[in-house]
Motif scaffolding. Structure first.
Motif: not given
Lengths: 513, 339, 360
Positions: B40-42, B199-204
């Motif tokens: 898994m990647e994440s 970014s792929w995941s920087d939710n902030a």
């Protein structure tokens, strides 16, 4: 005197032993300190005075023996314990926070401080203490702005503020001028009359003689405890070293000749851009010792720093052996054969974590004579260290024992060994005998005179006016960065010197070149 | 699943099984075992990974008559760790498919020749074609994005719609272009705010971008990362990406562009069976993606918004969806970066 | 009664005792953590050991993992022994990798050995220059190196992000993943000396060993080492004694950064073969941990690097074979650091039997 005097003993030490490895720094030491007594601990460097005081202050735990304070066995596991009981100490090396004010330093750590500093209440208490003891100090200055002498007052005030009943002063006058020393002894006698007891560690006979009783230590053991009133300086010295000490005097048949170091109108700024040196001019010839007398903090330190190339002169300049020195670095001065004994030996003269061997080549670590190819020649350093440890009688467990574990006197011997080894022509010595015992400081005097005989020019700053008078060809007096005059010892009295050190330059006709 | 039931199902479903290779053997014997491990990647609660597990569960029963599919998956692993893990699994000899669910062709390049009988799978952009036993899945979400764009165009009051993107990557740009195209189709004067968070995941960071877009007038925002707080706080209609995330922000999420891996899985299982039957692996050089008509993507149900959205709009979108499914209408793949 | 006192010398036996105790404590605490989080410590640790030492390849893999840690650790030792708090290893590793990558774009036509050498030198220079920059800021403006090195970390990482994200080094290809370069020219990869598959030990390990020997000799035997150690103990005395301490500070920062930079170059050309932030992230901070655990001595750093390399190499095995969560592996690293720092303090103390005092 109808009733017998009740002698109340504040502190009793019984058979105290403290070992470091195989060496017993204190070996079965017993000692009584009475209430309202000034009790002097006297002995050579390494005799165990500092260790004993460290045990009394809870810094070390004794291996065996008993300490009774105010009739109760004292469990001293830390200085905090000692402070709680009422034992205070002023160290050789001060423990002050340099960017705190005097007042903050005094009250920091005090148990009644709480979360918020009640400065006004504390200030009243400290001001009262100052008045009682005759200490004149600005409570709002920060420590770095104070002279060494003033910093010591802060240490004393701090101990008194904490409610000390027994105050241990570890070589308190080592850093003071004669006047400041006198003032300190007035403070001490004031404290004595208030019923405080004082343990005074000192090398200076003049001070020892002002105490009530003296306990003499030699090699960790108590030799004797004597009433000062019934003793002489000579008898006490003899007890300390086990034999008589000869005082060396310069050889007047050797005449200074040929100017070597020549200063012209040297001015310099201090760390905060204040003027610390003002038009300093003098010459030193070969075969000459020029004394520099002055109260600490009058520019001596900066003068030495200018000559060592670590502080720039703002105007004026100097020449060495006829060559003008322009914008020198400490490297250049060392390479020109200048030897330097700084007054703050652990800060400016030594690498505390290095052993004697490595410290002996500090400044010369790149010199070809100590290298083999790209490497430091360890074998050579070891041999050199062994030789110098013996020659300068350095008391150390090994040539690699970090010098931070040596006593002040022994550390100074390491510096002297290095400087006397490497200097060729000019020796700059700032307070070289400070903190040394009688025998050790005589050893330094002897070595300085040897260098004079060998044709060196020597600049010697000292607070020991007696030493200056017998060692120096001429004495320059410095006050607030200005040379007040240069006098010949045989034409000058101690009183004259003292006057000039206090800023009185009324005798220009006695100035000699 | 008990073996006897499996056998019975296999018998009942024999007509359908005709299409499958190795019919004769499967008819009489146990279904072929297919064991798969997924790097898994994440974490598996991220849509990219959770959708794969959902699809696996769906496909498992579907192919159960002939294939006994089982799978394991790892915590997120990257770089050397991923390579070491793949090697570990390959060396164990237990796995038929080693699936790197993300950018893993660098690692596979170092392994695939050594293990020619294992099928390696990678998914998404950032991979490179290796061919042979590496299969490369791709996801293009332009079709559902087009539908969401229409929905945005129909519902925006300010005429300004937003989109918070990840990178200006190939498989992101296609979505953005389609989204804007859909919006423009229903409202030609539409204005847009598009930005990339890098970014792929920087939710902030995504939330900050969303706030800026909202502040500059956007009243419908397509969030390509999973943070819908700004939508809830500003009471703005938003869309989510990859999986149906309505439950995370039911009051703000009108719909989502979603991916399904069933067609991908069917294709891979097929390819694997061909190999098992003695054929060669022939991994794709061009990334393989399945359209909405093929079941590769879709839009999520409206949930709470079903009642809020005008029927006319819902009907219009349903009609367009039908046209896409019947291939009557084609949404162009446009991967140019939107400025 | 037993009392704790400062030790006057150091004894090898006592040091070994302290560090062994630290190992055991770290091991037991980790086992407790594992059990607490529902794992099986026996299974986990045996997987860890197998992954780290279980086969020749595993062993080589551990050495490969130890390589960058050793280099960064040594760089840290040089700075920390001078009490110059260079904590910019992270950025220096990046800078080294970036400089090496840049160099690799030009040197392909050259003979392999020359190209290899130039790439290694570029790594050294890249890290060194970044270190030097922090040193210059301190010398020129008195900027705390703690602040400047940390800030430079960010700057370098963002520069790399720019270069890889739309900048000149962005990967070109069919579909693009951001934040990575194209693979390095395969002809320029560093030679693999031992092992295959996952356990590939590249030439960087030999460089790191050489660097360890170099640092040990430098610090303990040379004049420069003397000055570095002296600077850490008392810079004022060093200045008074003829050493240009500004220049020394610059040299220390240069050396410290250069070693970290070489680590970055080695990782890029020996292991990951593609410039990407994630593959380099964490090497710098782990290297600092290694330096601290190694007691700021090159020999100790070597042991610590091998230990942490094995831990990192075995960790993936442990995660896969026993299902240990990834977080626990980091926690174990932290525990080792914690207990080793305690042990470092303990080595300076001794337990002494004190005679009971006779009360009067």
């Amino acid at each position: 005197m109808v009733r017998p005097v009740v002698v109340e003993e504040l502190l009793k030490v019984r058979n105290l032993t403290k070992r470091f490895g195989a060496v017993a720094a204190n070996d079965g030491v017993s000692l009584d300190v009475r209430k309202g007594e000034v009790h002097c601990l006297f002995g050579e460097n390494g005799a165990g005075k500092s260790t004993l005081s460290a045990c009394l202050y809870g810094y070390y735990r004794a291996d065996s023996g008993e300490i009774v304070f105010k009739g109760k066995t004292a469990e001293l596991n830390s200085p905090a314990d000692a402070l709680r009981l009422g034992i205070g100490m002023v160290h050789q090396h001060f423990v002050l926070v340099s960017n705190f004010t005097v007042l903050e330093n005094i009250i920091v750590g005090s148990s009644d401080v709480g979360v918020f500093l009640n400065k006004s209440e504390a200030r009243r208490k400290v001001v009262a203490l100052c008045q009682e003891c005759g200490i004149d100090i600005d409570l709002d200055r920060e420590i770095w702005q104070l002279s060494v002498g003033e910093q010591q007052w802060v240490e004393i005030l701090k101990a008194l503020y904490f409610g000390a009943e027994l105050l241990i002063l570890d070589e308190p006058t080592a850093v003071l001028t004669p006047q400041q020393s006198d003032q300190l002894f007035r403070i001490i006698s004031g404290m004595r009359s208030r019923g405080l007891s004082i343990i005074l560690i000192s090398h200076k006979l003049r001070e020892v003689m002002q105490s009530d009783r003296v306990t003499i230590l030699r090699k960790g053991k108590v030799v004797a405890t004597v009433e000062t009133a019934g003793s002489t300086a000579e008898s006490i010295t003899a007890l300390m070293v086990g034999h008589k000490v000869t005082k060396h005097v310069r050889d007047r048949s050797v005449m200074p000749a040929g100017e070597f170091l020549s200063l012209r109108n040297v001015c310099a700024k201090g760390d905060w851009s204040e003027d610390v040196l003002k038009d300093v001019s003098f010459d030193i010839a070969k075969h000459e010792v020029l004394g520099l007398a002055g109260v600490a903090g009058n520019g001596q330190k900066e003068l030495f720093e200018v000559l060592m190339g670590v502080r720039a002169a703002s105007s004026g300049g100097f020449s060495l052996d006829g060559e003008a020195i322009v914008a020198p670095t400490s490297r250049e001065m060392l390479d020109r054969g200048v030897g330097f004994v700084p007054d703050d030996r652990f800060l400016e003269g030594l690498i505390p974590e290095f052993g004697t061997a490595e410290n002996l080549v500090l400044g010369w670590q790149r010199a070809p004579e100590y290298r083999r190819g790209p490497f430091l020649d360890r074998r050579k350093l070891g041999l050199l260290a062994r030789k110098k440890i013996e020659e300068f009688r350095v008391v150390t467990a090994s040539a690699d024992l970090p010098v931070e574990r040596l006593s002040g006197g022994n550390a100074q011997r390491v510096i002297l060994a290095r400087e006397f080894l490497h200097a060729r022509g000019l020796l700059l010595a700032n307070q070289p005998t400070r903190g040394l015992d009688v025998a050790a400081s005589e050893f330094v005097c002897e070595k300085i005179l040897e260098k004079r005989a060998a044709g060196f020019a020597v600049l010697l700053a000292s607070e020991e006016l007696d030493d200056l008078m017998r060692l120096c060809d001429r004495i320059a007096v410095i006050f607030k960065g200005r040379i007040m005059g240069i006098v010949r010892p045989e034409e000058t009295s101690l009183l004259d010197l003292g006057m000039m050190m206090a800023g009185d330059a009324k005798e220009p006709e006695r100035t000699v070149q | 699943m008990a073996p006897n039931i499996t056998r019975r199902t296999a018998l009942l479903g024999s007509a359908g099984a005709i299409l499958l290779a190795g019919l004769a053997r499967s008819f009489a014997a146990e279904p072929t075992k297919l064991k798969m491990v997924i790097i898994m990647e994440s974490s598996v609660d991220v849509g990219w990974c959770s959708t794969l597990l959902d699809s696996l569960n769906k496909i498992k029963s579907e192919i159960a008559p002939t294939i006994d599919l089982s799978w394991e998956y790892t915590d997120p692993l990257w770089n050397e760790d991923a390579e070491n893990a793949m090697r570990l699994y390959a060396e164990s000899g237990e796995y038929d498919i080693i699936w790197g669910h993300g950018r893993y062709s660098d690692q596979i390049k170092k392994l695939n020749a050594e293990f020619p009988d294992i099928m390696f799978v990678v998914a998404g952009s950032g991979n490179v074609p290796i061919g042979a036993n590496q299969y490369w899945l791709y996801k293009r979400l332009h079709e559902p994005s087009y539908l969401l764009g229409m929905l945005a165009g129909r519902t925006t009051k300010s005429g300004v719609i937003g989109l918070v993107g990840t990178f200006a990557a190939d498989d992101v740009n296609d979505q953005i272009n389609a989204y804007l195209e859909g919006a423009r189709f229903v409202r030609p004067d539409i204005q847009h705010r598009v930005s990339f968070i890098g970014s792929w995941s920087d939710n902030a960071l995504a939330a900050e971008h969303a706030n800026v877009q909202i502040a500059s007038g956007a009243d419908v925002v397509f969030m390509l990362t999973d943070n819908f707080k700004p939508c809830v706080e500003h009471n703005i209609m938003c869309f989510a990406n990859i999986s149906d995330q309505s439950k995370n922000a039911p009051t703000a999420l009108a719909s989502s562009a979603v991916i399904n891996w069933e067609p991908d899985l069917r294709w891979l299982v097929d390819e694997w069976q061909k190999h098992k039957a003695g054929g060669q692996f022939s991994g794709n050089a061009e990334p393989k993606w399945f359209s909405m008509a093929e079941g590769g993507t879709d839009i999520a149900p409206y949930h709470e918004f079903d009642a809020k959205l005008p029927d006319a709009v819902k009907q219009e979108i349903a009609a367009t969806r039908q046209k896409i499914l019947s291939r009557e209408f084609v949404v162009a793949v446009n991967t140019a970066e939107v400025k | 009664m037993i009392s704790v006192q400062r030790r006057s010398g150091s004894s090898l036996g006592w040091n070994i005792t302290c560090y062994s105790a630290a190992m055991i404590c770290a091991f037991l605490t980790s086992a407790a953590l594992l059990t607490f989080s529902g794992g099986d410590p026996v299974k986990a640790f045996s997987a860890l050991l197998t992954g780290a030492f279980g086969s020749q390849n595993a062993l080589y893999g551990s050495l490969a993992k130890a390589t960058p840690l050793l280099l960064v650790g040594l760089g840290t030792v040089i700075a920390f022994r001078a009490k110059i708090w260079n904590i910019g290893q992270e950025g220096q590793v990046f800078a080294g990798a970036m400089a090496a990558y840049w160099m690799s774009l030009w040197v392909a036509p050259l003979p392999y050995w020359l190209a290899w050498l130039l790439i290694a030198i570029a790594g050294l220079v890249g890290g060194g220059v970044l270190g030097l920059l922090a040193g210059y800021l301190k010398v020129r403006f008195g900027t705390s190196e703690v602040i400047s090195t940390v800030m430079l970390n960010y700057i370098v990482i963002y520069i790399l992000a720019y270069l890889l994200d739309g900048g000149p080094w962005m990967e070109s290809g069919l579909t693009v993943a951001y934040h990575q370069s194209s693979p390095v020219n395969p002809l320029l990869e560093w030679p693999i000396l031992l092992g295959q598959g996952s356990g590939k030990m590249h030439i960087g390990f030999i460089l790191a060993l050489a660097a360890a020997a170099f640092c040990a000799v430098l610090l303990e035997r040379t004049s420069l080492g003397y000055e570095i150690r002296a600077f850490g103990s008392n810079p004022t005395a060093l200045r008074f004694r003829g050493t240009n301490i500004r220049r020394l500070l610059l040299v220390v920062m240069l050396l410290s950064g250069a070693l970290a930079g070489l680590a970055g170059a080695g990782e890029l050309f020996g292991t990951s073969h593609r410039l990407r932030a994630e593959t380099l992230l964490g090497i710098g901070s782990s290297g600092i941990v290694v330096a601290m655990v190694g007691g700021l001595r090159p020999s100790g750093v070597m042991l610590a690097a091998l230990f942490f390399g094995a831990l990192k190499s075995g960790a993936i095995y442990m995660r896969l074979k026993s299902g240990t969560p990834a977080g626990l592996v980091s926690a174990m690293e932290g525990l080792v650091l914690l207990f080793f720092l305690c042990a470092a303090v303990a080595t300076k103390l001794q337990l002494v039997r004190v005679e009971e005092k006779v009360h009067a």
